[in-house]
Write an enzyme that holds these catalytic residues in place. Structure first.
Site, PDB file in Angstrom:
ATOM      1  N   ASP A 122     -21.713  46.242  -1.966  1.00 27.98           N
ATOM      2  CA  ASP A 122     -20.493  47.099  -2.543  1.00 27.98           C
ATOM      3  C   ASP A 122     -20.380  47.297  -4.153  1.00 27.98           C
ATOM      4  O   ASP A 122     -21.060  46.417  -4.877  1.00 27.98           O
ATOM      5  CB  ASP A 122     -18.995  46.264  -2.401  1.00 27.98           C
ATOM      6  CG  ASP A 122     -17.764  47.002  -2.737  1.00 27.98           C
ATOM      7  OD1 ASP A 122     -17.738  48.204  -2.349  1.00 27.98           O
ATOM      8  OD2 ASP A 122     -16.847  46.425  -3.177  1.00 27.98           O
ATOM      9  N   HIS A 129     -11.243  52.018 -13.101  1.00 33.31           N
ATOM     10  CA  HIS A 129     -11.057  50.691 -12.503  1.00 33.31           C
ATOM     11  C   HIS A 129     -11.639  49.545 -13.227  1.00 33.31           C
ATOM     12  O   HIS A 129     -10.907  48.438 -13.688  1.00 33.31           O
ATOM     13  CB  HIS A 129     -11.739  50.677 -11.172  1.00 33.31           C
ATOM     14  CG  HIS A 129     -11.466  49.393 -10.568  1.00 33.31           C
ATOM     15  ND1 HIS A 129     -10.382  48.631 -10.101  1.00 33.31           N
ATOM     16  CD2 HIS A 129     -12.494  48.552 -10.031  1.00 33.31           C
ATOM     17  CE1 HIS A 129     -10.701  47.698  -9.584  1.00 33.31           C
ATOM     18  NE2 HIS A 129     -12.084  47.299  -9.584  1.00 33.31           N
ATOM     19  N   GLU A 195      -8.908  47.238  -2.081  1.00 30.51           N
ATOM     20  CA  GLU A 195      -9.561  48.197  -2.795  1.00 30.51           C
ATOM     21  C   GLU A 195      -9.643  49.554  -1.908  1.00 30.51           C
ATOM     22  O   GLU A 195     -10.514  49.318  -0.994  1.00 30.51           O
ATOM     23  CB  GLU A 195     -10.974  47.388  -3.266  1.00 30.51           C
ATOM     24  CG  GLU A 195     -10.728  46.210  -4.086  1.00 30.51           C
ATOM     25  CD  GLU A 195     -11.749  45.802  -4.597  1.00 30.51           C
ATOM     26  OE1 GLU A 195     -11.862  45.140  -5.483  1.00 30.51           O
ATOM     27  OE2 GLU A 195     -12.889  45.863  -4.251  1.00 30.51           O
ATOM     28  N   GLU A 197     -11.732  52.495  -1.173  1.00 30.20           N
ATOM     29  CA  GLU A 197     -12.962  52.929  -1.604  1.00 30.20           C
ATOM     30  C   GLU A 197     -13.489  53.998  -0.232  1.00 30.20           C
ATOM     31  O   GLU A 197     -12.839  54.291   0.521  1.00 30.20           O
ATOM     32  CB  GLU A 197     -13.920  51.678  -1.617  1.00 30.20           C
ATOM     33  CG  GLU A 197     -13.622  50.511  -2.269  1.00 30.20           C
ATOM     34  CD  GLU A 197     -14.674  49.464  -2.626  1.00 30.20           C
ATOM     35  OE1 GLU A 197     -15.805  49.889  -2.117  1.00 30.20           O
ATOM     36  OE2 GLU A 197     -14.252  48.319  -2.800  1.00 30.20           O
ATOM     37  N   ASP A 229     -12.037  47.359   0.853  1.00 30.24           N
ATOM     38  CA  ASP A 229     -12.419  46.187   0.955  1.00 30.24           C
ATOM     39  C   ASP A 229     -11.359  45.066   0.208  1.00 30.24           C
ATOM     40  O   ASP A 229     -11.252  44.906  -0.896  1.00 30.24           O
ATOM     41  CB  ASP A 229     -13.476  46.155  -0.619  1.00 30.24           C
ATOM     42  CG  ASP A 229     -14.650  44.916  -0.491  1.00 30.24           C
ATOM     43  OD1 ASP A 229     -14.782  44.222   0.565  1.00 30.24           O
ATOM     44  OD2 ASP A 229     -14.914  44.621  -1.685  1.00 30.24           O
ATOM     45  N   ARG A 233      -7.446  37.747  -4.748  1.00 33.94           N
ATOM     46  CA  ARG A 233      -8.149  37.844  -6.222  1.00 33.94           C
ATOM     47  C   ARG A 233      -7.926  36.338  -6.593  1.00 33.94           C
ATOM     48  O   ARG A 233      -8.627  35.932  -7.902  1.00 33.94           O
ATOM     49  CB  ARG A 233      -6.943  38.936  -7.083  1.00 33.94           C
ATOM     50  CG  ARG A 233      -6.849  40.134  -6.532  1.00 33.94           C
ATOM     51  CD  ARG A 233      -8.495  40.770  -7.089  1.00 33.94           C
ATOM     52  NE  ARG A 233      -8.102  42.372  -6.685  1.00 33.94           N
ATOM     53  CZ  ARG A 233      -9.241  43.012  -6.717  1.00 33.94           C
ATOM     54  NH1 ARG A 233     -10.443  42.511  -6.869  1.00 33.94           N
ATOM     55  NH2 ARG A 233      -9.105  44.319  -6.493  1.00 33.94           N
ATOM     56  N   GLN A 236     -11.311  34.812  -5.662  1.00 29.75           N
ATOM     57  CA  GLN A 236     -12.138  35.306  -6.592  1.00 29.75           C
ATOM     58  C   GLN A 236     -12.298  34.905  -7.934  1.00 29.75           C
ATOM     59  O   GLN A 236     -13.148  34.811  -8.648  1.00 29.75           O
ATOM     60  CB  GLN A 236     -12.256  36.993  -6.323  1.00 29.75           C
ATOM     61  CG  GLN A 236     -13.194  37.762  -7.047  1.00 29.75           C
ATOM     62  CD  GLN A 236     -12.861  39.413  -7.187  1.00 29.75           C
ATOM     63  OE1 GLN A 236     -11.729  39.559  -6.622  1.00 29.75           O
ATOM     64  NE2 GLN A 236     -13.611  40.207  -7.835  1.00 29.75           N
ATOM     65  N   LYS A 249     -13.996  38.067  -1.177  1.00 24.43           N
ATOM     66  CA  LYS A 249     -14.281  39.314  -0.624  1.00 24.43           C
ATOM     67  C   LYS A 249     -14.864  39.455   0.778  1.00 24.43           C
ATOM     68  O   LYS A 249     -14.676  40.222   1.826  1.00 24.43           O
ATOM     69  CB  LYS A 249     -15.526  40.041  -1.158  1.00 24.43           C
ATOM     70  CG  LYS A 249     -15.056  40.208  -2.943  1.00 24.43           C
ATOM     71  CD  LYS A 249     -14.384  41.443  -3.028  1.00 24.43           C
ATOM     72  CE  LYS A 249     -14.175  41.843  -4.479  1.00 24.43           C
ATOM     73  NZ  LYS A 249     -13.363  43.166  -4.577  1.00 24.43           N
ATOM     74  N   THR A 253     -13.711  43.491   5.586  1.00 17.47           N
ATOM     75  CA  THR A 253     -13.870  44.758   5.199  1.00 17.47           C
ATOM     76  C   THR A 253     -13.498  45.851   6.053  1.00 17.47           C
ATOM     77  O   THR A 253     -14.300  45.956   7.151  1.00 17.47           O
ATOM     78  CB  THR A 253     -15.123  44.976   4.565  1.00 17.47           C
ATOM     79  OG1 THR A 253     -15.449  44.082   3.572  1.00 17.47           O
ATOM     80  CG2 THR A 253     -15.433  46.459   3.936  1.00 17.47           C
ATOM     81  N   GLU A 357      -4.476  46.373 -10.068  1.00 17.81           N
ATOM     82  CA  GLU A 357      -4.156  47.450 -11.227  1.00 17.81           C
ATOM     83  C   GLU A 357      -2.841  48.017 -11.220  1.00 17.81           C
ATOM     84  O   GLU A 357      -2.260  48.033 -12.410  1.00 17.81           O
ATOM     85  CB  GLU A 357      -5.124  48.626 -11.350  1.00 17.81           C
ATOM     86  CG  GLU A 357      -6.653  48.167 -11.275  1.00 17.81           C
ATOM     87  CD  GLU A 357      -7.672  49.449 -11.068  1.00 17.81           C
ATOM     88  OE1 GLU A 357      -7.779  50.326 -11.831  1.00 17.81           O
ATOM     89  OE2 GLU A 357      -7.840  49.252  -9.796  1.00 17.81           O
TER      90      GLU A 357
END
Length: 409
Positions: A122, A129, A195, A197, A229, A233, A236, A249, A253, A357
């Site tokens: 990834d 971002h 996420e 993607e 994904d 948080r 992480q 993570k 996925t 975000e």
């Protein structure tokens, strides 16, 4: 009685018309153990192997498989020839008698992960971002790290937890530690995120010890799909120093059940973005318009409510550059390799591709019709959809990717 219309008589502008023809793998209720390669046309799935046999195609054996793996490995000439044949089978009236009995309503089949994921990588390729994340976590420092505009940054994920759209996502547990906590605690993630993607699927492998130049991108990459994904948080943030993403993570996925061939997106190509800094030769894509970006318009919904529309055309690093970076050290490609673009975010607040975000790490909750959200709650369903400009004013639809959050085991 009026003549019954054919499933091949699609409404004008159908995003899954003959100009698209994405590939997947399906089974039917009467043959649940029999997986078959299928091609989507409108709201139906064509049994590609059965059609190839009925019409005497030399690619019948290649398509009569329970997975896309043989087709992926067959290479660009076969990809082009099979696509041309499929286009003819669903558009030429003389083929209808053979093809129509082999069409299955989309809502009557089960879709499966269409290939075996060999390796999963990834990336972190959106400047918007990366800048947002930098401002959130380094408010008094530089938003971008010094290497960001010199190379596509990425990490290796867990191939075994890539799941097909529609698979529930179990809330992960792990260690987490807030800055004010005296010690870490263990438990379910309280900052579960998405996420948005785009994933790229590798067909033709490469030899270990060699690299894949930008110009060979289309010789190796078969197509693309939407990818979510999922990210914990809080897990992480505590684990990622100094080696990067790991358990935050690797729990899941999600990818679409449909892989759109690159050739279907020829009309959506965009020039490479302007670069602020000169690139080393192996990444320099000046003049490489064939291997530039792709104009995909992504939509993200939470429980059916639109929360973001990230534009893929704004990505700083292209898929060709990411492939070159993956292999420049001699790492080999394998059939079924999957690599993600990294979170797609645009310049505007409504174009951000993660809740991190969108809510500025929980500071600004989203006000949805079913309640406020900072991060995902149990029972939430997230869906990504997308389309790209197609030939002659059409749209090319990408298969959606959806997942529902269920409580920690």
């Amino acid at each position: 009685m009026p003549e019954q219309s054919s499933p091949l008589d699609l409404a004008e502008g159908d995003p899954f018309g003959p100009h698209n023809l994405p590939y997947g793998v399906f089974s039917t209720p009467d043959h649940t153990g029999h997986r078959r390669v299928g091609v989507r046309i409108g709201d139906h799935v064509l049994d590609a192997g059965a059609a190839a046999r009925a019409l005497g195609s030399p690619y019948a054996q290649l398509l009569a498989q329970p997975s896309l793996m043989p087709l992926l490995a067959a290479g660009r000439t076969a990809w082009r020839d099979v696509r041309r044949a499929l286009t003819a089978w669903v558009t030429v009236p003389a083929h209808r008698a053979d093809v129509e009995p082999l069409l299955h309503p989309l809502d009557a089949v089960t879709l499966h992960l269409p290939y075996e994921v060999a390796d999963y990588v990834d990336f972190y390729a959106s400047e918007h971002h990366a800048t947002n994340v930098g401002r959130i976590f380094r408010p008094d420092g530089d938003a971008l790290t010094p290497n960001w505009k010199h190379l596509p940054i990425g990490y290796h994920g867990r191939a075994g937890t890539v799941v097909v759209s529609g698979t529930d996502v179990v809330r992960p547990s792990g260690q987490r530690k807030a800055p004010s906590d005296p010690a870490p605690v263990f438990g379910p993630s309280v900052k579960l995120d998405i996420e948005a993607e785009v994933g790229f699927v590798v067909g033709v492998p490469s030899e270990q010890g060699t690299s894949v130049p930008l110009a060979d991108f289309r010789e190796h990459v078969f197509g693309l799909c939407l990818l979510n994904d999922w990210s914990a948080r809080d897990i992480q943030a505590w684990e990622y120093v100094p080696l990067g993403p790991f358990l935050g993570k690797s729990f899941a996925t999600s990818v679409s059940a449909w892989v759109t061939p690159l050739e279907a997106l020829d009309a959506a190509r965009t020039p490479p973005p302007a670069r602020d800094l000169p690139l080393l030769p192996y990444l320099d894509d000046a003049g490489e318009e064939e291997h530039g970006g792709i104009d995909l318009r992504i939509s993200v919904t939470v429980n059916g409510h639109l929360v973001s529309e990230p534009p893929f055309a704004s990505m700083y690093w292209t898929a060709a550059q990411q492939l070159a970076q993956m292999t420049v050290n001699g790492a080999s490609l394998r059939t079924g390799d999957l690599y993600g673009s990294g979170t797609v975010s645009g310049a505007e607040p409504a174009q951000r591709g993660s809740l991190l975000e969108l809510t500025w790490n929980g500071r600004d909750p989203l006000d949805l019709p079913d309640g406020k959200r900072t991060f995902l709650e149990d029972g939430d369903t997230v869906t990504l959809t997308a389309w790209a400009p197609g030939p002659h004013g059409t749209r090319v639809g990408l298969g959606e990717v959806t997942g529902r959050i269920v409580p920690s085991a």
